[in-house]
Write a protein that holds these residues in place. Structure first.
Motif, PDB file in Angstrom:
ATOM      1  N   GLU A   1       0.520   4.243  -2.640  1.00  0.00           N
ATOM      2  CA  GLU A   1       0.244   5.606  -2.186  1.00  0.00           C
ATOM      3  C   GLU A   1       1.263   6.589  -2.753  1.00  0.00           C
ATOM      4  OE1 GLU A   1      -1.835   8.581  -0.412  1.00  0.00           O
ATOM      5  OE2 GLU A   1      -2.379   6.459  -0.575  1.00  0.00           O
ATOM      6  N   GLU A   2       2.524   6.202  -2.776  1.00  0.00           N
ATOM      7  CA  GLU A   2       3.551   7.077  -3.346  1.00  0.00           C
ATOM      8  C   GLU A   2       3.335   7.277  -4.835  1.00  0.00           C
ATOM      9  OE1 GLU A   2       6.721   9.519  -3.898  1.00  0.00           O
ATOM     10  OE2 GLU A   2       5.772   8.882  -2.012  1.00  0.00           O
TER      11      GLU A   2
ATOM     12  N   ASP B   1       0.823  -1.206   0.000  1.00  0.00           N
ATOM     13  CA  ASP B   1       0.000   0.000   0.000  1.00  0.00           C
ATOM     14  C   ASP B   1       0.858   1.257   0.000  1.00  0.00           C
ATOM     15  OD1 ASP B   1      -2.220  -1.586   0.053  1.00  0.00           O
ATOM     16  OD2 ASP B   1      -2.494  -1.469   2.235  1.00  0.00           O
ATOM     17  N   GLU B   2       2.003   1.195   0.671  1.00  0.00           N
ATOM     18  CA  GLU B   2       2.878   2.369   0.689  1.00  0.00           C
ATOM     19  C   GLU B   2       3.372   2.711  -0.710  1.00  0.00           C
ATOM     20  OE1 GLU B   2       3.012  -0.144   2.695  1.00  0.00           O
ATOM     21  OE2 GLU B   2       2.555   0.735   4.677  1.00  0.00           O
TER      22      GLU B   2
ATOM     23  N   ARG C   1       0.442   7.165  -6.365  1.00  0.00           N
ATOM     24  CA  ARG C   1      -0.721   8.039  -6.516  1.00  0.00           C
ATOM     25  C   ARG C   1      -0.333   9.505  -6.309  1.00  0.00           C
ATOM     26  NH1 ARG C   1      -3.773   3.547  -4.432  1.00  0.00           N
ATOM     27  NH2 ARG C   1      -3.239   4.108  -2.288  1.00  0.00           N
ATOM     28  N   ARG C   2       0.585   9.747  -5.392  1.00  0.00           N
ATOM     29  CA  ARG C   2       1.061  11.120  -5.210  1.00  0.00           C
ATOM     30  C   ARG C   2       1.815  11.609  -6.448  1.00  0.00           C
ATOM     31  NH1 ARG C   2       1.718   9.636   0.396  1.00  0.00           N
ATOM     32  NH2 ARG C   2       3.823   8.872   0.003  1.00  0.00           N
TER      33      ARG C   2
END
Length: 1013
Positions: free
Chosen positions: A725-726, A721-722, A728-729
């Motif tokens: 998430e990165e 997930d990390e 997606r940023r």
């Protein structure tokens, strides 16, 4: 002293005033103490500072202040005179009786009052018995003072409760916790706090006492209890090397959450972090309603901050925000505001039906429900475009012409209008005849080019030599007021020349005689040119949109034209004294009379002011010009001057005829160096800037597409997930770049709309509209996290940007076409002359032959070499300037020219020509021949380099042959039309506007041509 009985009557009033003062001062005391206590509570809540001695000290201070006030009030002595004044002010019927009685004093000797004093005292005592003076301080005021005293005392009591001694280990500091054993205390920073959404947050836990082995931060989102329990996160805190501090950093805070610090043997209480947002613009959608005359449909532009529309359009802007706002306004640079309507149930603000009258730049200012303002105010640019007049580009004939009475003149023009043409055509006239109009009625669409063509048979008009045919092209469109308006080109002239003109070579004219002949010819040409300028100025004055309006420049301009006409008339009067031929003298008299009529008409136009007298003025001016043409000779003595010009025939039309003559004349080979003028005008600079921006946008879109490819592959390979998430940023940052691309693309489109030549950029603007739509779709796909869809739309946008850039580059490259043709022609001529010089050098071994000018072959060749050097220097300067001007827009052309320049300079071609001439003068024929052949090879390489550079813009000789074939086909079609006209058969391939029959698109005024029987 006051009389005792009277004092006894005033004592109740004094006691009431004493009590009122005590309650009033205690109220202030309790209120100040309460404010001080509130300040201590705030300090305790914010900093945790609450030492145990604060509360006793606060109690002591409050009690001491109250005791002091009590004692001061008890020691207070009433001022009976002041009490009497208060009673007198409330009971004016006493007429200062009480105040007078109080001021009475007994006799110092006897200690008694006199009769009058006793009388006054008795009356005052009687009045005190009749009315109660205690109500001098009303009971309502006493009750109000008591209520205020009790309220302030209650407030102080509540604050004292908050300031009571701590009942537990965490009561002194809300951010501090202690272990159950009491040996370890923890201070948590920032404790309870509010942070902006999307910002990072550092969380610290400072320990006092024994340090735990491990510390954990527990996070739980606020909201539904079940969901929050499932989403609890535990993050181990890292210890600082030097300080007893454990810390971690949250990269982005997006929602409210609660947290606490846990360690072996204890945990802190739960703290809360709440997030807030400043008001922010998410996107702005524009809807433009154009004026009815434009015939343009309503246009919606999504996510834009720049709009360009014609004056009179209505603009609606929907501003989509991140939250509800209380107020929204567009603020102009002059600080004026346009208030926006704000929705109460949606994060939306709207600008309704704004009338676009002038260009303005606004900033969007927002205020949310909590009073926060937007941190950055986005700019919005409203560009009001003027309703342009039609553009008229005349392709043939170019400029003024000299035509024969049997000639057929082909008129061809390109016409364009931003909102469509209503009609266009040709207008021509002869002096003394009504104006004839040939036109086409049309209903073209916006930004649509039309071509007008008309073949005018001069023979059918039966014009005599010396006649003057004036003509112009016109176009009609709809003006800003919704009414038709007409735009005209400049007026041009076709002078009918004699069928036969004789050009004889002048034999040996001396220097002074040649100058006199040239001076006489120049004077007549100057007079013709002046009269032509007067006609053109009058025509422009007549067609000016503000012509005939008072207060404008019309009167001044008309007076300037009148003065010029009077100057021309004076020149004619001077010429009459030098003419002896009766026929020429009669023509000059007629010319002077027509000029006088024109001056009078121009004077009336300036004085009225009105355009009505300009029509007869124009008739008289053209008649005068026609008379001057009839004075021209039919036989000319011409001689090549040193500058290559022909004497006695300096007009541009006649010069073209002279250039076709073969005159075997020795010419001076020396030429002065000329400067190539490659300066960029503002329009060219603007086009280059637009082209540079298109290149930049195309490259940036390609870079974004490349990052999208990498991001798409990384998303497919992400496992945690990390990592997702990165990624997606990163996708969010790419969307921000794409949105900035949209803003930059809108700026380029706006510059195209404002350009001085919008017709050339019409196709590019349409391509950019499609590109913008694809970029918008790519941005929306990124916002949804659809990397593959965003990549597909971005690829199409990049391709369209490349095509738009290439199309615009080709249009702007045409400005180098004429320069390159001249450059290639000069290079070929130079190579041809160098080859001839080389052949002459090889023939030097033959016996010398004298020329008519008695010039030695060596001197002649040396002069030719000097001319070659001068021409080479000239040519290299032109190449250098074209290379610099085309560096950004035509890099291939610039590189070819630069390489050719560099090679020519490395070969030292100019030095080779110098050395060849010097060696030849000194008699070293063999060495001169060798150096000349080297220069010949260098110039031949130069010619090839220039031809290669010119091919990148003009194409090769095959393209030139194709163009020649098209020209031959056009001539063949013209011959067929002439044959068909002579035999009365229908003309094949007849286009609209070519020899139209009556009733087919003709405008009023079209009829029989002047000169027809």
């Amino acid at each position: 002293m006051i009389e005792p009985f009277l004092q006894k009557q005033l004592e109740p009033v004094a006691r009431r005033i004493r009590r009122f003062r005590l309650w009033q001062r205690l109220t202030v005391c309790w209120g100040v103490a309460a404010l001080l206590g509130l300040l201590l509570v705030g300090v305790e809540r914010q900093t945790g500072w609450a030492p145990p001695w604060v509360l006793p000290l606060f109690f002591l201070g409050v009690a001491l202040a109250a005791r002091i006030l009590w004692r001061q009030n008890a020691a207070w002595q009433p001022d009976y005179r002041e009490i009497a004044r208060r009673i007198e002010s409330q009971k004016p019927e006493l007429h200062a009786l009480l105040l007078t009685a109080i001021e009475q004093r007994p006799d110092p000797v006897t200690g008694q009052f006199n009769f009058l004093q006793e009388r006054v005292l008795q009356e005052a005592i009687l009045e005190s018995r009749r009315a109660s003076w205690v109500e001098t301080v009303p009971a309502s005021r006493m009750r109000l003072a008591q209520v205020a005293h009790m309220a302030s005392l209650a407030m102080l009591a509540s604050l004292l409760f908050l300031l009571r001694a701590p009942s537990g280990p965490l009561a002194a500091d809300p951010r501090r916790s202690q272990s159950q054993g009491g040996r370890t205390s923890v201070t948590v920073t920032p404790g309870d706090a509010s942070v902006e959404r999307g910002t990072p947050l550092a969380l610290l836990a400072r320990f006092e006492g024994p340090l735990p082995a491990s510390v954990t931060l527990t996070l739980a989102p606020m909201g539904n209890t079940a969901t929050a329990a499932e989403a609890v996160k535990r993050i181990p805190l890292a210890k600082s090397l030097a300080d007893p501090v454990f810390a971690t950093t949250l990269s982005e805070v997006t929602a409210d959450f609660a947290y606490r610090v846990e360690y072996p043997g204890g945990a802190t209480r739960d703290y809360r972090i709440s997030v807030f947002e400043y008001p922010r613009l998410e996107r702005a959608d524009a809807r433009i309603t154009y004026p009815p005359y434009t015939r343009l449909p309503e246009k919606v532009i999504a996510d834009t901050r720049r709009i360009s529309a014609v004056e009179g359009s209505r603009v609606q802007f929907d501003f989509h925000l991140n939250k509800l706002v209380r107020r929204a306004a567009l603020v102009a640079r002059d600080r004026s505001e346009l208030l926006l309507s704000v929705a109460t149930n949606a994060a939306l603000a709207r600008l309704d039906a704004y009338l676009l009258t002038n260009s303005q730049t606004f900033e969007l200012r927002l205020v949310d429900l909590d009073g926060r303002t937007n941190r950055t105010a986005p700019q919005f640019v409203f560009e009001a475009l003027s309703n342009r007049r039609p553009e008229i580009h005349i392709t043939s004939p170019r400029g003024d012409q000299r035509i024969s009475p049997l000639e057929e003149v082909q008129f061809t023009s390109e016409l364009w209008d931003d909102f469509g043409l209503l009609g266009y055509g040709l207008a021509y006239r002869l002096p003394g005849h009504p104006e004839q109009t040939v036109g086409v009625v049309t209903n073209s669409g916006p930004n649509e080019k039309r071509i007008f063509s008309h073949l005018l048979a001069v023979e059918a008009m039966k014009l005599e030599p010396g006649s003057l045919l004036s003509w112009y092209v016109w176009a009609d469109d709809i003006g800003p007021d919704g009414n038709p308006r007409r735009t005209t080109s400049d007026m041009f002239f076709a002078e009918v020349r004699p069928l036969e003109e004789v050009f004889r070579k002048a034999e040996g004219a001396g220097g002074s005689e040649e100058q006199q002949q040239q001076q006489g010819g120049n004077e007549s040409q100057k007079l013709l040119e002046l009269q032509k300028q007067i006609i053109t100025a009058t025509f422009r004055l007549q067609k000016t949109p503000s012509a005939g309006k008072a207060g404008g420049p019309f009167a001044t301009d008309a007076d300037v034209v009148r003065q010029s006409q009077e100057n021309a008339s004076a020149l004619v009067e001077g010429a009459k004294s030098k003419v002896e031929d009766p026929k020429s003298l009669a023509i000059l008299d007629s010319v002077a009379k027509e000029m006088s009529k024109a001056s009078d008409a121009l004077s009336r136009a300036a004085n009225m002011p009105s355009t009505e007298p300009l029509s007869p003025a124009l008739d008289s001016e053209q008649a005068a010009y026609q008379g001057l043409l009839r004075l021209q000779a039919r036989e000319f003595q011409v001689q090549k001057s040193k500058k290559g010009q022909s004497g006695q025939a300096s007009s541009s039309q006649m010069q073209r005829q002279l250039n076709e003559l073969e005159m075997q004349e020795e010419k001076d080979r020396y030429e002065t160096q000329k400067q190539a003028q490659q300066q960029q005008n503002p329009q060219q600079k603007e086009q280059l800037q637009i082209l540079d921006r298109l290149k930049e946008l195309a490259q940036r879109q390609q870079d974004i597409n490349q990052e999208l490819k990498e991001l798409q592959a990384a998303l497919q390979a992400a496992q945690t997930d990390e990592e997702r998430e990165e990624l997606r940023r990163r996708l969010k940052r790419l969307r921000e770049q794409e949105q900035q691309m949209l803003a930059d693309l809108d700026e380029v489109k706006q510059r195209m709309d404002k350009s001085a030549d919008p017709s050339s950029a019409a196709e590019a603007r349409q391509q950019l509209e499609q590109t913008r739509s694809e970029m918008q779709k790519a941005s929306e796909a990124m916002n949804k996290g659809q990397a593959s869809q965003a990549l597909a739309e971005g690829a199409r946008a990049a391709q369209n940007l490349q095509e738009a850039k290439e199309d615009f580059r080709k249009k702007t490259a045409n400005r180098f076409a004429d320069d390159l043709r001249n450059l290639r022609s000069e290079a070929r001529q130079m190579a041809q002359r160098q080859e001839q010089i080389g052949q002459q050098m090889e023939n030097l071994a033959e016996p010398k032959r004298k020329t008519l000018a008695d010039a030695e072959p060596k001197e002649e060749i040396a002069r030719e070499l000097a001319q070659q050097k001068s021409s080479l220097t000239n040519l290299l300067q032109q190449m250098r300037q074209i290379s610099e001007a085309s560096e950004s827009s035509e890099p291939i052309l610039s590189r070819h020219l630069y390489d050719t320049l560099r090679k020519t300079e490395q070969n030292k071609t100019e030095s080779q020509l110098d050395v060849s001439a010097e060696m030849l003068r000194r008699g070293f024929n063999s060495q001169a021949n060798t150096t000349t052949q080297q220069a010949r090879n260098s110039i031949d390489d130069l010619k090839k380099g220039v031809e290669r550079a010119a091919e990148s813009i003009l194409g090769d000789d095959t393209d030139a042959l194709r163009q020649a074939r098209r020209d031959l086909q056009a001539l063949s079609d013209q011959a067929q039309r002439e044959v068909a006209q002579a035999t009365g058969e229908p003309q094949p391939g007849q286009q609209p506007g070519q020899g139209q029959q009556p009733g087919q698109g003709q405008q009023p005024g079209q009829g029989q041509q002047p000169g027809q029987g």
